[in-house]
Write an enzyme that holds these catalytic residues in place. Structure first.
Site, PDB file in Angstrom:
ATOM      1  N   GLU A  24      -2.321  85.544 -74.516  1.00 24.33           N
ATOM      2  CA  GLU A  24      -3.670  85.074 -74.865  1.00 24.33           C
ATOM      3  C   GLU A  24      -3.976  83.722 -74.225  1.00 24.33           C
ATOM      4  OE1 GLU A  24      -4.547  82.723 -78.201  1.00 24.33           O
ATOM      5  OE2 GLU A  24      -2.745  83.321 -79.292  1.00 24.33           O
ATOM      6  N   LYS A  85     -14.035  79.504 -77.399  1.00 21.99           N
ATOM      7  CA  LYS A  85     -13.036  80.311 -78.107  1.00 21.99           C
ATOM      8  C   LYS A  85     -13.687  81.656 -78.417  1.00 21.99           C
ATOM      9  CE  LYS A  85     -10.640  80.503 -82.586  1.00 21.99           C
ATOM     10  NZ  LYS A  85     -10.385  79.800 -83.852  1.00 21.99           N
ATOM     11  N   VAL A 105      -6.241  86.226 -80.455  1.00 21.33           N
ATOM     12  CA  VAL A 105      -5.420  87.425 -80.657  1.00 21.33           C
ATOM     13  C   VAL A 105      -6.329  88.654 -80.676  1.00 21.33           C
ATOM     14  CG1 VAL A 105      -3.965  88.653 -82.318  1.00 21.33           C
ATOM     15  CG2 VAL A 105      -3.524  86.242 -81.811  1.00 21.33           C
ATOM     16  N   ASP A 135     -13.134  83.615 -95.287  1.00 22.20           N
ATOM     17  CA  ASP A 135     -12.661  83.261 -93.953  1.00 22.20           C
ATOM     18  C   ASP A 135     -11.427  84.101 -93.675  1.00 22.20           C
ATOM     19  OD1 ASP A 135     -11.768  82.306 -91.565  1.00 22.20           O
ATOM     20  OD2 ASP A 135     -12.091  80.195 -92.041  1.00 22.20           O
ATOM     21  N   SER A 137      -9.567  86.125 -90.669  1.00 19.93           N
ATOM     22  CA  SER A 137      -9.571  86.183 -89.201  1.00 19.93           C
ATOM     23  C   SER A 137      -9.863  87.586 -88.687  1.00 19.93           C
ATOM     24  CB  SER A 137      -8.221  85.723 -88.657  1.00 19.93           C
ATOM     25  OG  SER A 137      -8.205  85.868 -87.253  1.00 19.93           O
ATOM     26  N   ALA A 138     -10.655  87.642 -87.616  1.00 19.78           N
ATOM     27  CA  ALA A 138     -10.919  88.913 -86.930  1.00 19.78           C
ATOM     28  C   ALA A 138      -9.625  89.506 -86.363  1.00 19.78           C
ATOM     29  CB  ALA A 138     -11.932  88.701 -85.819  1.00 19.78           C
ATOM     30  N   ASP A 139      -8.578  88.681 -86.249  1.00 18.75           N
ATOM     31  CA  ASP A 139      -7.284  89.208 -85.770  1.00 18.75           C
ATOM     32  C   ASP A 139      -6.801  90.355 -86.659  1.00 18.75           C
ATOM     33  OD1 ASP A 139      -7.445  87.092 -83.991  1.00 18.75           O
ATOM     34  OD2 ASP A 139      -5.743  85.976 -84.828  1.00 18.75           O
ATOM     35  N   LYS A 156       0.444  81.427 -89.633  1.00 21.40           N
ATOM     36  CA  LYS A 156       0.546  79.994 -89.896  1.00 21.40           C
ATOM     37  C   LYS A 156       0.603  79.728 -91.387  1.00 21.40           C
ATOM     38  CE  LYS A 156      -2.500  79.321 -85.966  1.00 21.40           C
ATOM     39  NZ  LYS A 156      -2.906  80.735 -85.888  1.00 21.40           N
TER      40      LYS A 156
HETATM   41  N1  PSU Z   1      -1.221  80.749 -82.284  1.00 19.03           N
HETATM   42  C1  PSU Z   1      -0.944  79.487 -81.850  1.00 19.03           C
HETATM   43  N2  PSU Z   1      -1.989  78.694 -81.558  1.00 19.03           N
HETATM   44  C2  PSU Z   1      -3.298  79.129 -81.629  1.00 19.03           C
HETATM   45  C3  PSU Z   1      -3.585  80.457 -82.087  1.00 19.03           C
HETATM   46  C4  PSU Z   1      -2.494  81.212 -82.405  1.00 19.03           C
HETATM   47  O1  PSU Z   1       0.219  79.116 -81.736  1.00 19.03           O
HETATM   48  O2  PSU Z   1      -4.210  78.379 -81.279  1.00 19.03           O
HETATM   49  C5  PSU Z   1      -5.026  80.989 -82.107  1.00 19.03           C
HETATM   50  C6  PSU Z   1      -4.960  82.477 -81.745  1.00 19.03           C
HETATM   51  O3  PSU Z   1      -5.742  82.687 -80.604  1.00 19.03           O
HETATM   52  C7  PSU Z   1      -5.548  83.181 -82.949  1.00 19.03           C
HETATM   53  C8  PSU Z   1      -6.512  82.160 -83.423  1.00 19.03           C
HETATM   54  O4  PSU Z   1      -6.137  84.406 -82.630  1.00 19.03           O
HETATM   55  O5  PSU Z   1      -5.758  80.939 -83.327  1.00 19.03           O
HETATM   56  C9  PSU Z   1      -7.016  82.442 -84.824  1.00 19.03           C
HETATM   57  O6  PSU Z   1      -8.262  81.826 -84.994  1.00 19.03           O
HETATM   58  P1  PSU Z   1      -9.119  82.148 -86.308  1.00 19.03           P
HETATM   59  O7  PSU Z   1      -8.270  81.663 -87.440  1.00 19.03           O
HETATM   60  O8  PSU Z   1     -10.396  81.359 -86.146  1.00 19.03           O
HETATM   61  O9  PSU Z   1      -9.347  83.621 -86.339  1.00 19.03           O
HETATM   62 MN    MN Z   2     -11.777  82.193 -89.419  1.00 17.81          MN
END
Ligand code: PSU
Ligand code: MN
Length: 298
Positions: A24, A85, A105, A135, A137-139, A156
């Site tokens: 990614e 992003k 992701v 909130d 994630s779309a992941d 995380k």
């Molecule tokens: N893993 C990391 N650093 C990052 C991310 C993942 O070590 O920056 C990113 C990935 O691209 C993941 C995104 O898809 O954070 C998730 O963002 P959000 O929580 O807004 O969906």
């Molecule tokens: Mn989010």
């Protein structure tokens, strides 16, 4: 089909039916500080190559879908301040307006699948944020519907991990622990959350992936690999930094797509860079494991 622009090495690997690993680009543009982000991007590609597969870092450059990036494009992602992003919802607008986009992701899975690349390495997936209204994630939704294997260090610890696991279960996403019974939590090896599927060998993982495909199950598969012991953070330190970063986000009204990058940056500052070192170490480890899985699937 949209036009996918393959780099020469990815093109060659595809023609030869070689093993490929998607990488990614949000981790490069929004997840890590410069210059570590650029070095990391190059090192992850090198690790994939050393393990017998071809790396395909995915991003949008001037709105073009790039599968595999040259040095100039990697540099743009690592340094430009106009990189969006891009999660699934952002794809069409960024492509139509010919902007630069770093794939999360979710959108990396989407494009990897279009390019018929079945294995993808990242750091951690997004999940359900703590104390937030919706909130999510779309992941997680992408994992539900796109058959790509995602190798990560868990989710995380800035997330609500039990809720994240519940969503994955609801959507039918297998979560495999590589040599662990427990969900790894990004900066730390342990989370206290048990996993249903433990695999001790790459071949065991490949067998599960192959079976999932044969059965026609369309969801993704999450392979979680604990951060190496020697660089794992102390759980107390990691938790304290997470709590403080979360409080700062609330105080500053940070939310939506800005939240994950904000928290990662803040935690980096609070730990004097230790969290960044940990992050770099497991990104490379995940790249190696992903390449080994891709090779085993050949
Ligand atoms: N893993 C990391 N650093 C990052 C991310 C993942 O070590 O920056 C990113 C990935 O691209 C993941 C995104 O898809 O954070 C998730 O963002 P959000 O929580 O807004 O969906
Ligand atoms: Mn989010």
């Amino acid at each position: 089909m949209p036009t996918l622009n393959y780099s020469p090495s990815v093109q060659t690997a595809k023609a030869a039916n070689g093993a490929l690993v998607a990488l990614e680009s949000t981790v490069i543009s929004h997840g890590l500080p410069y210059p570590q982000n650029l070095t990391l991007a190059q090192e992850m590609e090198a690790v994939v190559t050393e393990n017998g597969a071809t790396p395909a870092t995915i991003a949008l450059i001037d709105g073009e879908i790039q599968i595999g990036l040259d040095a100039a494009n990697l540099n743009t992602l690592a340094t430009a301040d106009d990189v969006v992003k891009v999660s699934r919802r952002d794809v069409a607008a960024v492509v139509a307006r010919k902007r630069h986009g770093a794939t999360t992701v979710a959108s990396t899975m989407l494009f990897a699948h279009m390019a018929e690349i079945g294995v993808f390495a990242t750091g951690g997936i997004g999940g359900v944020h703590r104390d937030s209204n919706w909130d999510v994630s779309a992941d997680l939704i992408e994992l539900a519907q796109t058959p790509v294997v995602v190798v990560c260090a868990g989710a995380k610890s800035i997330l609500d991990l039990p809720a994240t696991m519940e969503v994955l279960e609801t959507y039918g996403v297998p979560v495999i622990g590589y040599q662990t019974d427990e969900l790894p939590a990004f900066f730390t090896r342990e989370s206290g959350i048990g996993l249903q599927i433990r695999a001790d060998s790459i071949q065991d993982i490949a067998d599960i992936v192959q079976t999932q495909r044969t059965l026609g199950l369309k969801s993704g598969i999450l392979v979680t690999v604990p951060v190496p012991e020697d660089v794992a953070m102390d759980k107390k330190d990691a938790d304290a930094a997470v709590e403080e970063a979360m409080a700062a986000a609330v105080a500053q009204g940070i939310h939506g797509k800005a939240l994950t990058p904000f928290l990662l940056q803040k935690i980096g500052k609070l730990t004097g860079g230790e969290s960044v070192e940990t992050n770099l170490a497991f990104l490379k480890q995940n790249a190696a494991v992903a390449a080994q899985i891709a090779v085993a699937l050949q």
